[in-house]
Design a protein around this motif. Structure first.
Motif, mmCIF file in Angstrom:
data_model
loop_
_atom_site.group_PDB
_atom_site.id
_atom_site.type_symbol
_atom_site.label_atom_id
_atom_site.label_comp_id
_atom_site.label_asym_id
_atom_site.label_seq_id
_atom_site.Cartn_x
_atom_site.Cartn_y
_atom_site.Cartn_z
ATOM 1 N N VAL A 167 58.360 55.679 -13.309
ATOM 2 C CA VAL A 167 57.204 54.851 -13.658
ATOM 3 C C VAL A 167 57.647 53.801 -14.681
ATOM 4 O O VAL A 167 58.355 54.125 -15.639
ATOM 5 C CB VAL A 167 56.077 55.723 -14.259
ATOM 6 C CG1 VAL A 167 54.950 54.864 -14.803
ATOM 7 C CG2 VAL A 167 55.557 56.710 -13.218
ATOM 8 N N ASP A 173 62.142 49.064 -5.134
ATOM 9 C CA ASP A 173 61.264 49.758 -4.191
ATOM 10 C C ASP A 173 61.133 51.220 -4.588
ATOM 11 O O ASP A 173 62.112 51.850 -4.992
ATOM 12 C CB ASP A 173 61.833 49.640 -2.771
ATOM 13 C CG ASP A 173 61.703 48.212 -2.239
ATOM 14 O OD1 ASP A 173 60.814 47.474 -2.724
ATOM 15 O OD2 ASP A 173 62.500 47.833 -1.357
ATOM 16 N N GLU A 220 51.298 41.990 -1.846
ATOM 17 C CA GLU A 220 52.564 42.548 -1.356
ATOM 18 C C GLU A 220 53.743 41.668 -1.772
ATOM 19 O O GLU A 220 53.592 40.454 -1.931
ATOM 20 C CB GLU A 220 52.557 42.538 0.182
ATOM 21 C CG GLU A 220 51.454 43.329 0.820
ATOM 22 C CD GLU A 220 51.818 44.797 0.886
ATOM 23 O OE1 GLU A 220 52.826 45.128 1.528
ATOM 24 O OE2 GLU A 220 51.105 45.607 0.251
ATOM 25 N N GLN A 225 57.067 41.388 -10.123
ATOM 26 C CA GLN A 225 57.188 42.395 -9.064
ATOM 27 C C GLN A 225 58.492 42.223 -8.265
ATOM 28 O O GLN A 225 59.029 43.185 -7.733
ATOM 29 C CB GLN A 225 55.984 42.302 -8.125
ATOM 30 C CG GLN A 225 55.966 43.373 -7.052
ATOM 31 C CD GLN A 225 54.719 43.344 -6.186
ATOM 32 O OE1 GLN A 225 54.059 44.357 -5.998
ATOM 33 N NE2 GLN A 225 54.393 42.182 -5.638
ATOM 34 N N ALA A 233 48.963 46.477 -10.837
ATOM 35 C CA ALA A 233 49.712 47.701 -10.546
ATOM 36 C C ALA A 233 49.999 47.817 -9.059
ATOM 37 O O ALA A 233 49.166 47.427 -8.228
ATOM 38 C CB ALA A 233 48.923 48.921 -11.025
ATOM 39 N N ASN A 234 51.165 48.372 -8.725
ATOM 40 C CA ASN A 234 51.516 48.572 -7.317
ATOM 41 C C ASN A 234 51.184 49.983 -6.850
ATOM 42 O O ASN A 234 51.573 50.369 -5.752
ATOM 43 C CB ASN A 234 53.004 48.241 -7.084
ATOM 44 C CG ASN A 234 53.945 49.239 -7.761
ATOM 45 O OD1 ASN A 234 53.506 50.235 -8.341
ATOM 46 N ND2 ASN A 234 55.240 48.965 -7.690
ATOM 47 N N ASP A 235 50.449 50.741 -7.672
ATOM 48 C CA ASP A 235 50.149 52.132 -7.345
ATOM 49 C C ASP A 235 48.766 52.481 -7.907
ATOM 50 O O ASP A 235 48.531 52.334 -9.107
ATOM 51 C CB ASP A 235 51.240 53.030 -7.961
ATOM 52 C CG ASP A 235 51.007 54.493 -7.652
ATOM 53 O OD1 ASP A 235 51.422 54.925 -6.566
ATOM 54 O OD2 ASP A 235 50.393 55.190 -8.481
ATOM 55 N N ASP A 236 47.876 52.943 -7.027
ATOM 56 C CA ASP A 236 46.493 53.193 -7.448
ATOM 57 C C ASP A 236 46.384 54.333 -8.452
ATOM 58 O O ASP A 236 45.568 54.288 -9.380
ATOM 59 C CB ASP A 236 45.611 53.533 -6.229
ATOM 60 C CG ASP A 236 45.404 52.319 -5.344
ATOM 61 O OD1 ASP A 236 45.628 51.181 -5.820
ATOM 62 O OD2 ASP A 236 45.015 52.500 -4.174
ATOM 63 N N ASP A 237 47.194 55.356 -8.260
ATOM 64 C CA ASP A 237 47.131 56.506 -9.153
ATOM 65 C C ASP A 237 47.556 56.103 -10.571
ATOM 66 O O ASP A 237 46.894 56.436 -11.561
ATOM 67 C CB ASP A 237 48.042 57.605 -8.585
ATOM 68 C CG ASP A 237 48.023 58.838 -9.450
ATOM 69 O OD1 ASP A 237 46.917 59.347 -9.703
ATOM 70 O OD2 ASP A 237 49.106 59.274 -9.893
ATOM 71 N N LEU A 238 48.635 55.346 -10.657
ATOM 72 C CA LEU A 238 49.085 54.853 -11.970
ATOM 73 C C LEU A 238 48.009 53.970 -12.594
ATOM 74 O O LEU A 238 47.707 54.082 -13.793
ATOM 75 C CB LEU A 238 50.405 54.072 -11.814
ATOM 76 C CG LEU A 238 50.930 53.371 -13.071
ATOM 77 C CD1 LEU A 238 51.214 54.366 -14.185
ATOM 78 C CD2 LEU A 238 52.200 52.562 -12.737
ATOM 79 N N LYS A 257 56.948 53.153 -9.351
ATOM 80 C CA LYS A 257 55.540 52.872 -9.673
ATOM 81 C C LYS A 257 55.516 51.986 -10.901
ATOM 82 O O LYS A 257 56.109 52.335 -11.936
ATOM 83 C CB LYS A 257 54.784 54.171 -9.938
ATOM 84 C CG LYS A 257 54.687 55.039 -8.718
ATOM 85 C CD LYS A 257 53.933 56.321 -9.026
ATOM 86 C CE LYS A 257 53.884 57.175 -7.757
ATOM 87 N NZ LYS A 257 53.192 58.439 -8.004
ATOM 88 N N TRP A 258 54.803 50.883 -10.798
ATOM 89 C CA TRP A 258 54.889 49.870 -11.853
ATOM 90 C C TRP A 258 53.520 49.280 -12.171
ATOM 91 O O TRP A 258 52.702 49.088 -11.281
ATOM 92 C CB TRP A 258 55.852 48.767 -11.386
ATOM 93 C CG TRP A 258 55.758 47.481 -12.148
ATOM 94 C CD1 TRP A 258 56.149 47.234 -13.432
ATOM 95 C CD2 TRP A 258 55.237 46.241 -11.651
ATOM 96 N NE1 TRP A 258 55.909 45.921 -13.756
ATOM 97 C CE2 TRP A 258 55.355 45.288 -12.685
ATOM 98 C CE3 TRP A 258 54.687 45.835 -10.412
ATOM 99 C CZ2 TRP A 258 54.939 43.951 -12.536
ATOM 100 C CZ3 TRP A 258 54.276 44.507 -10.265
ATOM 101 C CH2 TRP A 258 54.412 43.591 -11.325
#
Ligand code: BES
Ligand code: MN
Ligand code: ZN
Length: 498
Positions: free
Chosen positions: A364, A454, A415, A449, A388-393, A457-458
């Motif tokens: 992360v 790849d 993207e 980005q 953010a590139n990750d919903d959970d983060l 999580k960022w």
């Protein structure tokens, strides 16, 4: 100001008493009211003080108590008073008493039905008071006595367990203070080398491992983007890396925080207008937040492995400065056409992010940067922008923001290679460093980005609007807020230590 946890209210202290909504006196307030022959209740009526959350009423020399000052503090609905609410109440106490009383005590005796345990309530109230009381008076040599802080001691009375609950919070406050100090100091005092020296002195004694890259090392590694920004300044750049591992496991996957540390941003050859340029001394607010967070985490011995990296440069326009149109090669190998030398933060972060990912292989990554004026146009000064590139983060960061008071509002991120990225296509290089005016904070995030590997999580936090405030807030004076330190601390506590 020192926080204490005495069993009794000192005889000379200003007495702070909590009053719930609809004039519901706390047991300590009731006791004081009867000792004063009902004077407290009469004063409440006369002032129409009903205990609304955050309201204060000062009563001077009430009879029967032998004190100069009683401060009534409105609690609102007790059940709704959570940790953050108590921090804001602590801020009110500091605001009311900082210049007036040398000692104060908040009496929690007999309180129940609060949104948090009394120990937590008292600890967070104390934290809020400390945060609100912080000032930077180093260069003010002509302050009159009545303009100087007087409050030396604040005691939390009648809240067993508060001392233990306050111990980690005090470390968090230390981190906030470091960040505020770095942000407040002018650019003739804080530049890349002195930033490193101050932070090193603060965090090394706590067990943080510090590593610094100088200009020659960065050149050898190929930091073309960062060095291009630095080349117009007489102050050499630095890369500061700090590691705290409180897990007991040397192999634990680290979480990486990266901060923009432009110690002064003139804009470079794309120079900024004169009006307001002095604000650009705080263009290192992201780096300050990362340094402050490392201090907080190490100070309270967080059970997490965390790496903090600060890209430190001064953006100046001397004869060696980079020109609009110059092409530089980043550490990642990607090339960048520098259209506007004032879009320097993303160049600094590009190399800091790419190098730190290669070096530490984090799962992360969160970066903090005073990156764009456009985020201030979008969100004002209440929320920082989050990409953010990750919903959970993203969810975790939003929750940490709400809990800490360092609030975030999510912004769109497209993207890699998508429509937003096309806006920074270059004719001569892999990308250019600016897009059109529209969506300026988004294209800045998209640019970063391109330097995120790849699978990592960022999140990018654009904190341009929240590092410095023209007006005082609940837990800060006007000026530096320390934004980001408590956010990172909360995030680490809730998601890496839980
Ligand atoms: N440090 C500034 C962003 C900033 C502006 C922070 C105002 C706080 C208050 C950043 O380096 C910058 O100059 N950004 C430019 C980008 C533009 C040239 C694409 C901006 O926002 O104008
Ligand atoms: Mn700039
Ligand atoms: Zn900048």
């Amino acid at each position: 100001m020192k926080v204490g946890f005495e069993g009794k209210v000192a005889a000379d202290a200003a007495l702070v008493l909590l009053v719930a909504a609809d004039a519901g006196m706390s047991p300590a307030a009731e006791a004081a009211d009867s000792a004063s022959g009902g004077q407290i209740g009469r004063a409440m009526k006369a002032a129409n003080f009903t205990g609304k959350k955050g309201a204060t009423l000062e009563i001077l020399a009430p009879q029967g108590l032998g004190r100069d000052r009683v401060l009534l503090l409105g609690l609102g609905e007790p059940g709704k008073a959570d940790a953050l609410a108590f921090e804001e109440l602590g801020g009110k106490v500091a605001e009311a008493l900082l210049l007036k009383a040398s000692a104060a005590a908040v009496d929690f005796s007999g309180l129940s039905g609060l949104g948090v345990a009394p120990a937590e309530a008292a600890a967070h109230l104390a934290l809020g008071a400390c945060l609100r009381a912080w000032r930077h008076d180093r260069y003010r040599t002509t302050l009159k006595d009545h303009e100087k802080p007087k409050l030396e001691r604040l005691d939390m009375v009648g809240a067993p367990g508060a001392e233990a609950a306050f111990a980690p919070l005090e470390k968090v406050a230390d981190g906030v203070f470091l960040a505020r100090e770095l942000v407040t100091e002018p650019a003739n005092i804080i530049y890349p080398e002195s930033f490193v020296a101050r932070v090193r002195a603060a965090v090394e004694p706590l067990g943080v491992a510090v590593r610094v890259l100088d200009e020659a090392e960065m050149k050898a590694l190929g930091f073309g983007c960062l060095l291009g920004v630095a080349q117009g300044s007489a102050r050499p750049p630095r890369l500061l890396a700090m590691e705290w591992n409180g897990t007991g496991n040397a192999e634990a996957v680290p979480t990486l925080f990266v901060g923009k540390g432009v110690t002064f941003d003139t804009g470079g050859i794309s120079i900024k207008p004169a009006a307001g340029m002095e604000d650009m001394k705080w263009d290192m607010g992201g780096a300050a937040a990362v340094a402050g967070a490392m201090m907080a985490l190490a100070g309270r011995k967080a059970k997490a492995r965390v790496v903090g990296v600060c890209g430190l440069v001064e953006n100046m326009p001397d004869g060696g400065a980079q020109r609009p149109g110059d092409v530089v090669t980043s550490f990642s190998g990607q090339t960048v056409e520098v259209i506007n030398t004032d879009a320097e933060g993303r160049l600094v972060l590009a190399d800091a992010l790419a190098w730190a990912q290669k070096e530490w292989k984090p799962a992360v990554v969160v970066d903090l940067a005073t990156l764009t004026g456009a985020i201030i146009i979008a969100l004002g000064h209440e929320y920082a922008g989050m990409f953010a590139n990750d919903d959970d983060l993203a969810e975790r960061l939003l929750a940490a923001g709400e809990a800490s008071g360092d609030r975030l509002w999510r912004q769109p991120l497209g993207e890699k290679g998508g429509a937003y990225d096309k806006l920074t296509d270059s004719q001569i290089a892999d990308m250019k460093n600016v897009g059109p005016r529209e969506g300026g904070s988004i294209t800045a995030a998209q640019f970063l980005q391109r330097f995120i590997e790849d699978g990592v999580k960022w999140a990018h936090l654009d904190i341009a609007g929240t590092v410095w405030k023209a007006k005082a807030g609940p837990t800060h004076d006007k000026g530096a807020t320390g934004f980001g330190v408590r956010l990172i601390d909360r995030f680490v506590a809730a998601h890496l230590e839980a």
